[in-house]
Scaffold this motif. Sequence first.
Motif, PDB file in Angstrom:
ATOM      1  N   ALA A  30      -3.452  -8.840  -9.193  1.00  0.00           N
ATOM      2  CA  ALA A  30      -4.579  -8.978  -8.273  1.00  0.00           C
ATOM      3  C   ALA A  30      -4.449 -10.345  -7.616  1.00  0.00           C
ATOM      4  O   ALA A  30      -4.266 -11.353  -8.308  1.00  0.00           O
ATOM      5  CB  ALA A  30      -5.908  -8.861  -9.015  1.00  0.00           C
ATOM      6  N   VAL A  31      -4.513 -10.376  -6.299  1.00  0.00           N
ATOM      7  CA  VAL A  31      -4.359 -11.619  -5.551  1.00  0.00           C
ATOM      8  C   VAL A  31      -5.566 -11.795  -4.643  1.00  0.00           C
ATOM      9  O   VAL A  31      -5.961 -10.867  -3.932  1.00  0.00           O
ATOM     10  CB  VAL A  31      -3.069 -11.622  -4.701  1.00  0.00           C
ATOM     11  CG1 VAL A  31      -2.884 -12.980  -4.032  1.00  0.00           C
ATOM     12  CG2 VAL A  31      -1.857 -11.281  -5.545  1.00  0.00           C
ATOM     13  N   VAL A  73      -4.303  -5.767  -4.276  1.00  0.00           N
ATOM     14  CA  VAL A  73      -3.787  -5.423  -5.597  1.00  0.00           C
ATOM     15  C   VAL A  73      -2.463  -4.694  -5.431  1.00  0.00           C
ATOM     16  O   VAL A  73      -2.229  -4.009  -4.431  1.00  0.00           O
ATOM     17  CB  VAL A  73      -4.773  -4.549  -6.400  1.00  0.00           C
ATOM     18  CG1 VAL A  73      -6.068  -5.302  -6.648  1.00  0.00           C
ATOM     19  CG2 VAL A  73      -5.043  -3.231  -5.694  1.00  0.00           C
ATOM     20  N   ALA A  74      -1.592  -4.866  -6.426  1.00  0.00           N
ATOM     21  CA  ALA A  74      -0.302  -4.172  -6.459  1.00  0.00           C
ATOM     22  C   ALA A  74      -0.061  -3.740  -7.902  1.00  0.00           C
ATOM     23  O   ALA A  74       0.295  -4.568  -8.743  1.00  0.00           O
ATOM     24  CB  ALA A  74       0.815  -5.082  -5.967  1.00  0.00           C
ATOM     25  N   PRO A  75      -0.265  -2.461  -8.242  1.00  0.00           N
ATOM     26  CA  PRO A  75      -0.194  -2.025  -9.643  1.00  0.00           C
ATOM     27  C   PRO A  75       1.174  -1.516 -10.091  1.00  0.00           C
ATOM     28  O   PRO A  75       1.328  -1.162 -11.260  1.00  0.00           O
ATOM     29  CB  PRO A  75      -1.221  -0.893  -9.692  1.00  0.00           C
ATOM     30  CG  PRO A  75      -1.196  -0.308  -8.317  1.00  0.00           C
ATOM     31  CD  PRO A  75      -0.855  -1.427  -7.377  1.00  0.00           C
ATOM     32  N   GLY A 104       3.265 -11.270   4.052  1.00  0.00           N
ATOM     33  CA  GLY A 104       4.645 -10.992   3.696  1.00  0.00           C
ATOM     34  C   GLY A 104       5.661 -11.723   4.548  1.00  0.00           C
ATOM     35  O   GLY A 104       6.769 -11.995   4.094  1.00  0.00           O
ATOM     36  N   ASP A 105       5.311 -12.054   5.790  1.00  0.00           N
ATOM     37  CA  ASP A 105       6.247 -12.732   6.693  1.00  0.00           C
ATOM     38  C   ASP A 105       5.863 -14.186   6.938  1.00  0.00           C
ATOM     39  O   ASP A 105       6.364 -14.814   7.871  1.00  0.00           O
ATOM     40  CB  ASP A 105       6.297 -12.000   8.041  1.00  0.00           C
ATOM     41  CG  ASP A 105       6.864 -10.594   7.917  1.00  0.00           C
ATOM     42  OD1 ASP A 105       7.647 -10.360   6.977  1.00  0.00           O
ATOM     43  OD2 ASP A 105       6.516  -9.737   8.751  1.00  0.00           O
ATOM     44  N   VAL A 106       4.974 -14.722   6.107  1.00  0.00           N
ATOM     45  CA  VAL A 106       4.428 -16.065   6.327  1.00  0.00           C
ATOM     46  C   VAL A 106       5.047 -17.043   5.335  1.00  0.00           C
ATOM     47  O   VAL A 106       5.329 -16.697   4.187  1.00  0.00           O
ATOM     48  CB  VAL A 106       2.893 -16.040   6.168  1.00  0.00           C
ATOM     49  CG1 VAL A 106       2.314 -17.446   6.201  1.00  0.00           C
ATOM     50  CG2 VAL A 106       2.269 -15.190   7.267  1.00  0.00           C
ATOM     51  N   PHE A 153       3.866  -9.599  -7.395  1.00  0.00           N
ATOM     52  CA  PHE A 153       3.286 -10.655  -6.566  1.00  0.00           C
ATOM     53  C   PHE A 153       3.734 -10.520  -5.111  1.00  0.00           C
ATOM     54  O   PHE A 153       2.931 -10.664  -4.182  1.00  0.00           O
ATOM     55  CB  PHE A 153       3.680 -12.022  -7.117  1.00  0.00           C
ATOM     56  CG  PHE A 153       3.182 -13.180  -6.307  1.00  0.00           C
ATOM     57  CD1 PHE A 153       1.827 -13.447  -6.203  1.00  0.00           C
ATOM     58  CD2 PHE A 153       4.067 -14.004  -5.635  1.00  0.00           C
ATOM     59  CE1 PHE A 153       1.358 -14.519  -5.449  1.00  0.00           C
ATOM     60  CE2 PHE A 153       3.616 -15.075  -4.885  1.00  0.00           C
ATOM     61  CZ  PHE A 153       2.259 -15.330  -4.785  1.00  0.00           C
ATOM     62  N   ASP A 154       5.012 -10.227  -4.895  1.00  0.00           N
ATOM     63  CA  ASP A 154       5.504 -10.065  -3.530  1.00  0.00           C
ATOM     64  C   ASP A 154       4.819  -8.886  -2.844  1.00  0.00           C
ATOM     65  O   ASP A 154       4.459  -8.970  -1.660  1.00  0.00           O
ATOM     66  CB  ASP A 154       7.014  -9.870  -3.544  1.00  0.00           C
ATOM     67  CG  ASP A 154       7.588  -9.795  -2.140  1.00  0.00           C
ATOM     68  OD1 ASP A 154       7.523 -10.807  -1.416  1.00  0.00           O
ATOM     69  OD2 ASP A 154       8.082  -8.718  -1.753  1.00  0.00           O
ATOM     70  N   GLN A 155       4.630  -7.789  -3.573  1.00  0.00           N
ATOM     71  CA  GLN A 155       3.915  -6.652  -2.996  1.00  0.00           C
ATOM     72  C   GLN A 155       2.481  -7.043  -2.632  1.00  0.00           C
ATOM     73  O   GLN A 155       1.944  -6.615  -1.603  1.00  0.00           O
ATOM     74  CB  GLN A 155       3.906  -5.484  -3.981  1.00  0.00           C
ATOM     75  CG  GLN A 155       5.261  -4.844  -4.225  1.00  0.00           C
ATOM     76  CD  GLN A 155       5.171  -3.675  -5.185  1.00  0.00           C
ATOM     77  OE1 GLN A 155       4.162  -2.969  -5.220  1.00  0.00           O
ATOM     78  NE2 GLN A 155       6.211  -3.465  -5.977  1.00  0.00           N
ATOM     79  N   GLY A 156       1.864  -7.872  -3.485  1.00  0.00           N
ATOM     80  CA  GLY A 156       0.515  -8.332  -3.192  1.00  0.00           C
ATOM     81  C   GLY A 156       0.450  -9.166  -1.926  1.00  0.00           C
ATOM     82  O   GLY A 156      -0.487  -9.037  -1.129  1.00  0.00           O
ATOM     83  N   LEU A 157       1.448 -10.032  -1.717  1.00  0.00           N
ATOM     84  CA  LEU A 157       1.478 -10.839  -0.494  1.00  0.00           C
ATOM     85  C   LEU A 157       1.600  -9.954   0.745  1.00  0.00           C
ATOM     86  O   LEU A 157       0.955 -10.204   1.771  1.00  0.00           O
ATOM     87  CB  LEU A 157       2.643 -11.829  -0.543  1.00  0.00           C
ATOM     88  CG  LEU A 157       2.544 -12.968  -1.557  1.00  0.00           C
ATOM     89  CD1 LEU A 157       3.766 -13.872  -1.445  1.00  0.00           C
ATOM     90  CD2 LEU A 157       1.265 -13.771  -1.366  1.00  0.00           C
ATOM     91  N   VAL A 158       2.425  -8.908   0.655  1.00  0.00           N
ATOM     92  CA  VAL A 158       2.565  -7.994   1.784  1.00  0.00           C
ATOM     93  C   VAL A 158       1.234  -7.305   2.074  1.00  0.00           C
ATOM     94  O   VAL A 158       0.818  -7.173   3.232  1.00  0.00           O
ATOM     95  CB  VAL A 158       3.677  -6.962   1.508  1.00  0.00           C
ATOM     96  CG1 VAL A 158       3.711  -5.902   2.603  1.00  0.00           C
ATOM     97  CG2 VAL A 158       5.030  -7.657   1.410  1.00  0.00           C
TER      98      VAL A 158
END
Length: 214
Positions: free
Chosen positions: A154-155, A17-19, A38-40, A28-33
């Motif tokens: 939420a991811v 989650v990234a609130p 984040g590097d994929v 969304f980018d914060q959620g990927l990290v």
Amino acid sequence: MQSSNTPTCPGWLMTAVAPWGENAEDAFDQGLVELGLGDVRLIQAQGAMLPLGFEATPPRPLAMGTLAECHLATSYAWNGSSASAGVAWATCVTPEGDECAIVATIATDLDYEETVVLLRRNLQRRLASRDLEVVQFDVAVDEVTAGQDHHGVAVAALILPDSLSLGARTRTGPVRGGLTRTAAPEPRKRVDTKAPAAPARRPGQPKNNHDFTL
């Protein structure tokens, strides 16, 4: 039951989650990290079927630039509202004894418990529509509440890091006739032959007396 002779296709479930995103894309980018992606380089896959040989494994770090197949569920919230996202997988067997695996995703504005129930129902429907018997399954759901005047996300993801690797040996299963439509030949187009139209005459125009008989 028939077992696959190909190498297994590892994969794992992750949620994050990234609130506190400035906008939806930032959240969304914060959620990927937070997911470790984040590097994929992501290839977001669609459809229920997973690669043959799928096997659930513990998560592992992925190197920068890795090309990974992901089944993602993403749900957004704003300014104190909540949202949930989830992914589930199931290994199963066809009536003919072939092993396979499927995935289901969901994104809602409901709480964690209600989203888990809906995700399990989605998974059950996908099993039923393909006449599959479940062997084992797992689900992962997360819920986010966005910060004040911020975007939240939420991811949930099923990550398959090796399915797209160059040189990966992937195979397909049998064609299941009951679930595959057969392309029927197109009917022949009808060609209508019409007699040539008579030449138009204006009112008062003299009749043409030319004889065209052979």
